[in-house]
Motif scaffolding. Structure first.
Motif, PDB file in Angstrom:
ATOM      1  N   THR A   1      -8.442  -3.556   0.173  1.00 31.69           N
ATOM      2  CA  THR A   1      -8.387  -4.517  -0.932  1.00 31.69           C
ATOM      3  C   THR A   1      -9.692  -5.300  -1.043  1.00 31.69           C
ATOM      4  OG1 THR A   1      -6.016  -4.705  -0.703  1.00 31.69           O
ATOM      5  CG2 THR A   1      -7.104  -6.518  -1.831  1.00 31.69           C
TER       6      THR A   1
ATOM      7  N   THR B   1      -1.188  -8.244   2.611  1.00 27.36           N
ATOM      8  CA  THR B   1      -1.025  -6.790   2.435  1.00 27.36           C
ATOM      9  C   THR B   1       0.095  -6.302   3.346  1.00 27.36           C
ATOM     10  OG1 THR B   1      -2.766  -6.488   4.061  1.00 27.36           O
ATOM     11  CG2 THR B   1      -3.434  -6.373   1.768  1.00 27.36           C
TER      12      THR B   1
ATOM     13  N   ARG C   1       0.826  -1.215   0.000  1.00 28.18           N
ATOM     14  CA  ARG C   1       0.000   0.000   0.000  1.00 28.18           C
ATOM     15  C   ARG C   1       0.860   1.264   0.000  1.00 28.18           C
ATOM     16  NH1 ARG C   1       0.985   2.306   4.685  1.00 28.18           N
ATOM     17  NH2 ARG C   1       0.637   1.279   6.700  1.00 28.18           N
TER      18      ARG C   1
END
Ligand SMILES: Nc1ncnc2c1ncn2[C@@H]1O[C@H](COP(=O)(O)OP(=O)(O)OP(=O)(O)O)[C@@H](O)[C@H]1O
Length: 699
Positions: free
Chosen positions: A112, A357, A11
């Motif tokens: 997401t 993530t 991210r």
């Protein structure tokens, strides 16, 4: 067999990380994610420091979502094109699918999986894909059913996110295990959805209920694991051969892992401990499965080498000796609710995708490394997905295959045997078998077709809509019907009896709704009500005291519905015994025999009345609900006031308006206007036919 697919997504730097001027230590190169250890970086290289400067991990997909200006930038759409479409294609083929996001708190799991209004995530996109596929395939005779549920696991307890729960005890759902279909949540609400808008509504409702709190890293951190499940069933009847496949899609947004902070209150520490407990169990399950899978593949390769070099047919000994010395490790699924519920997705009947993530910042080095190790392990899990075919349909297919085999045998007998007597015998037996199997197929296909079409057809044919409101479910039907009001306290469920219509009206309705229904099911405009032992077939069968063999007939003639009792049969409408034909109007209470009570609903008539009510808004008496005159709690048989219903109501309004004008409280012209309006309504009620109950009584 299929390995768990793993994707990594990086991210952008958060505001906090930017303010701290954090360094970016992650790099993505095609399918490789590289992490730089800046502590090692800052030291002089020496033989005593064995730690690596850069650790590289390879995955199925790596997404760089750090900077939208970067040519490598992976947007929500890019992620969907890889992962979302793979979920959809698996579901369309009838596989169970699980897509779960794992990562440190604030690393982008919810972004997401769900996304934001401006940047929609995987879950809504997948739902949209399910319905847009339906649009693409609407020419085909395929039929699809989509049901969704949404739950949250918080502190090792389960809550339904789509059901109003007891505020004091919201987490009461229990996880059980079905011998065939595996673990499930008992009592979890399932919602039938027919379009994308409905799914989004449910998703929003569930997300709003999810527990969030501020963590050091993330102001709106999800403190629970959320599982959104879609049951997607497809049915096709092709060349009279049915096919029904079902897929369960689990879309999981896990709670973020976080280091314990002693300054948190007791509840937050317990919460964190529970989140960590389930994530640790998930980690153990993943690594044990990975080990088992690796062991399984090495056994397989040893076996293949041994059997290649060994010509003896007893290959199983080798397997036995290998598996005998190294047993598959026990998988502790039941150690946490999360792993128990995801049992099938981890090592079972499912195609599974994990999105790990991570933050690119140096301050998250430890968490990033731990996430990537976790993800790397998950890559090794081997699942055993299979197409979930309806058992009946499978049997039909197998019978069809058997018939084809028998037919081939028949042909080959005919060709090979010239002796007519011998071949006649064989032919006879085989032909008999073929015939029997064909009959079985016919019956099974009929059963299947009616099972499948029943639910969908009920909703389509009777234009029934099931809508969920805050705490209630509204079942709406466009056609006149009787709603059973059961006295039996043990009876659950709502029963609607639709009344037959004349073909013409039905046809107009069909055209109007652009809906192709089975006209033959309602060819008459009369609905016969009586006992099962009647000589004539009854449309609504009732039993019990005072119910006659042929009790009454309800005729629906161009929307005008009348009840005609058979002589001597006990029927009351709004508390009044009826012996001749009686017009039924919206909301009428019908009692047949001693105990069968119904409310008559006439949706078209109700719509007109609603419209009229809205026009006369402002009138103090009519501002109540249209049915407030029906006091369903009271014993309506003993009260004669209910018989006057709307007509009497109108009269009351007119009288009230008259007295208002008389007291000089209102402008005469306004009152006149209102009186005219109510007089018009009075006319409508009066015009409800010469047999109308209201009219006859009031006269
Ligand atoms: N790929 C991305 N692009 C833009 N913003 C992102 C991205 N990923 C995450 N964010 C932003 O980072 C913040 C944290 O993301 P998110 O809420 O998804 O984290 P999380 O992993 O679900 O956290 P938690 O586990 O604490 O719930 C949010 O403000 C989100 O909008």
């Amino acid at each position: 067999m299929a390995n768990v697919k793993v994707a990594v997504r990086v991210r952008p730097l958060s505001k906090r990380e930017n303010a701290e001027e954090g360094r970016i230590i992650v790099e993505v190169d095609n399918k490789m994610a590289k992490v730089r250890n800046i502590k090692v970086d800052n030291r002089l290289d020496g033989p005593w420091d064995s730690r690596e400067k850069i650790v590289a991990f390879s995955f199925d997909y790596c997404y760089w979502s750090v900077d939208p200006e970067d040519p490598k930038y992976a947007s929500q759409e890019v992620v969907f094109q890889d992962l979302g479409t793979s979920v959809l294609s698996g579901a369309f083929k009838g596989y169970n699918i699980c897509l779960f996001a794992y990562g440190q708190t604030g690393s982008g799991k919810t972004y997401t999986m769900m996304g934001t209004p401006a940047s929609i995530g995987l879950t809504p996109r997948i739902c949209e894909g399910l319905f847009s596929r339906e649009d693409d395939y609407s020419e085909q005779p395929a039929s699809c059913r989509v049901e969704v549920s949404f739950l949250e696991i918080y502190n090792e307890r389960v809550r339904d996110l789509l059901k109003q729960s007891d505020h004091k005890k919201p987490y009461t759902l229990r996880v059980r295990e079905h011998p065939e279909t595996g673990p499930y949540v008992q009592g979890l609400s399932q919602h039938l959805v027919t379009d994308y808008k409905q799914v989004v509504g449910l998703l929003e409702e569930g997300i709003a209920k999810r527990i969030t709190a501020a963590t050091h890293i993330h102001d709106a951190s999800s403190r629970s694991h959320a599982i959104f499940t879609i049951h997607y069933t497809q049915a096709i009847l092709e060349n009279n051969l049915p096919s029904e496949i079902a897929s369960k899609i689990n879309l999981v947004d896990l709670a973020g892992s976080e280091r314990a902070d002693p300054s948190y209150c007791k509840d937050r520490i317990t919460e964190g401990a529970n989140i960590n407990k389930s994530l640790v169990t998930l980690g153990i399950v993943i690594s044990t499965l990975a080990q088992n899978s690796q062991m399984f593949s090495s056994c397989q390769s040893i076996n293949s080498i041994t059997s290649e070099g060994d010509s003896s047919p007893v290959g199983s000994h080798t397997t036995g000796s290998v598996s005998g010395t190294r047993r598959q490790a026990y998988i502790p699924y039941r150690d946490s609710i999360l792993t128990w519920l995801l049992k099938d997705s981890l090592g079972g009947n499912s195609k599974t995708i994990m999105v790990a993530t991570i933050s690119p910042a140096s301050s998250s080095y430890n968490e990033t490394m731990s996430t990537l190790r976790y993800a790397s392990n998950a890559k090794n899990i081997i699942n055993k997905p299979r197409v979930n075919e309806d058992a009946n349909v499978k049997l039909i297919r197998e019978l069809r295959e058997e018939i084809d085999r028998l037919k081939t045998m028949l042909i080959s007998f005919e060709l090979r045997n010239s002796s007519p007597s011998w071949s006649d015998d064989r032919d006879g037996n085989l032909t008999e078998l073929v015939l029997q199997n064909e009959m079985k197929i016919d019956q099974l296909t009929k059963d299947w077709t009616s099972k499948w079409t029943d639910r969908k057809a009920i909703m389509e044919e009777y234009s029934v809509d099931i809508n969920k409101e805050k705490v209630g479910v509204t079942i709406d039907s466009n056609l006149p019907h009787l709603m059973a009001m059961d006295d039996d306290i043990l009876s659950t469920g709502v029963v609607l009896y639709h009344l037959r219509m004349l073909p013409f009206l039905f046809f107009v309705l069909c055209i109007f709704r652009l809906c192709f229904l089975h006209l033959n099911t309602k060819k008459e405009g009369t609905t016969k009500i009586g006992r099962i032992d009647s000589d004539q077939e009854q449309d609504i069968v009732l039993q019990g005291q005072w119910i006659e063999r042929e009790h009454c007939i309800i005729s629906n003639n161009c929307g005008i519905v009348t009840l005609q009792p058979v002589q001597g049969a006990h029927c009351t409408v709004n508390g009044q015994e009826v012996t001749t034909a009686c017009r039924l109007s919206q909301g009428a209470l019908v009692v047949l025999g001693k105990v069968h009570k119904f409310r008559f609903n006439h949706p078209a008539e109700a719509a007109i009345l609603r419209q009229r009510r809205s026009i006369s808004e402002g009138s103090p008496i009519l501002s109540h609900g249209a049915l407030d005159w029906l006091n369903l709690d009271r014993d309506f048989i003993s009260s004669s006031t209910y018989i006057f219903s709307p007509l009497e109501k109108e009269r009351q309004v007119i009288t009230a308006l008259g007295s208002t004008a008389w007291r000089g409280g209102e402008q005469p012209s306004v009152v006149k206007e209102q009186v005219r309006d109510h007089l018009e309504k009075l006319d409508v009620y009066k015009s409800m036919g010469p047999n109308g109950m209201h009219l006859r009584v009031l006269r």
